[in-house]
Design a protein around this motif. Structure first.
Motif, short mmCIF file in Angstrom:
data_model
loop_
_atom_site.label_atom_id
_atom_site.label_comp_id
_atom_site.label_asym_id
_atom_site.label_seq_id
_atom_site.Cartn_x
_atom_site.Cartn_y
_atom_site.Cartn_z
N GLY A 15 0.79 -1.22 0.00
CA GLY A 15 0.00 0.00 0.00
C GLY A 15 0.82 1.27 0.00
O GLY A 15 0.29 2.37 -0.20
N SER A 17 4.37 3.71 -1.09
CA SER A 17 4.85 4.30 -2.33
C SER A 17 6.37 4.40 -2.33
O SER A 17 6.99 4.51 -1.27
CB SER A 17 4.27 5.70 -2.52
N VAL A 64 0.37 -2.69 -13.70
CA VAL A 64 0.75 -1.47 -12.96
C VAL A 64 -0.06 -0.25 -13.38
O VAL A 64 0.10 0.82 -12.79
CB VAL A 64 2.26 -1.16 -13.09
N ARG A 67 -1.40 2.64 -11.08
CA ARG A 67 -0.61 2.67 -9.84
C ARG A 67 0.78 3.29 -10.06
O ARG A 67 1.29 3.97 -9.18
CB ARG A 67 -0.43 1.25 -9.29
N PHE A 68 1.37 3.04 -11.20
CA PHE A 68 2.72 3.53 -11.51
C PHE A 68 2.63 4.65 -12.55
O PHE A 68 1.77 4.62 -13.45
CB PHE A 68 3.59 2.42 -12.08
N MET A 83 5.76 4.88 -7.94
CA MET A 83 5.04 3.64 -7.69
C MET A 83 4.16 3.82 -6.46
O MET A 83 4.68 4.03 -5.35
CB MET A 83 6.02 2.49 -7.49
N ASN A 84 2.87 3.74 -6.65
CA ASN A 84 1.90 3.88 -5.56
C ASN A 84 1.14 2.57 -5.38
O ASN A 84 1.14 1.71 -6.26
CB ASN A 84 0.92 5.01 -5.88
N SER A 85 0.48 2.44 -4.24
CA SER A 85 -0.33 1.25 -3.94
C SER A 85 0.47 -0.02 -4.21
O SER A 85 -0.01 -0.95 -4.86
CB SER A 85 -1.61 1.27 -4.77
N LEU A 86 1.66 -0.07 -3.71
CA LEU A 86 2.54 -1.20 -3.98
C LEU A 86 2.00 -2.49 -3.39
O LEU A 86 1.36 -2.49 -2.32
CB LEU A 86 3.94 -0.91 -3.46
N LYS A 87 2.26 -3.58 -4.09
CA LYS A 87 1.81 -4.91 -3.69
C LYS A 87 3.02 -5.82 -3.52
O LYS A 87 4.07 -5.58 -4.15
CB LYS A 87 0.89 -5.49 -4.76
N ASP A 90 4.96 -6.80 -6.54
CA ASP A 90 5.82 -5.82 -7.20
C ASP A 90 7.28 -5.98 -6.79
O ASP A 90 8.15 -5.29 -7.34
CB ASP A 90 5.36 -4.39 -6.87
#
Length: 124
Positions: A15, A17, A64, A67-68, A83-87, A90
């Motif tokens: 979640g 960045s 992505v 999100r990216f 990079m946002n909302s990372l999982k 990733d």
């Protein structure tokens, strides 16, 4: 010829960045299409995002999108990957790449110059 150096990787919770940077040497940075790729352990290197010479067009892998964000500052010879909302999926070594050729923006073979990469780890 161009030399590339990535920075900005690290450990982040799901979640979160990160912003990756790729600094390029040389005076003709604006003539290069730039791309970001990633490689997770045991997997092949895969395309993440690309941006054209003037920044007018961008391309993303479906996983992505939204999100990216890839961007470039030609005055600073730098390309970025926000990079946002990372999982956790990733997690990988992220590398930037450059090409002056009219080649595929999506394939490893479409690029001639590569950085060493920066590790991104997303914990769950």
């Amino acid at each position: 010829q161009v030399q590339l150096a990535e920075s900005g990787g690290g450990l982040v919770q799901a979640g979160g960045s990160l912003r990756l940077s790729c600094a390029a040497s040389g005076r003709t940075f604006s003539s290069y299409r730039m791309g970001w790729f990633r490689q997770a352990p045991g997997k092949e290197r895969e395309f993440v995002a690309a941006i054209t010479w003037g920044g007018g067009s961008t391309y993303y892998v479906d996983s992505v999108k939204g999100r990216f964000t890839i961007s470039r500052d030609n005055a600073k010879n730098t390309v970025y990957l926000q990079m946002n909302s990372l999982k956790p999926e990733d997690t990988a070594v992220y590398s930037c790449a450059a090409s002056q050729r009219y080649s595929s923006a999506y394939s490893v073979g479409g690029y001639d110059y590569w950085g060493q990469g920066t590790q991104v780890t997303v914990s769950s």
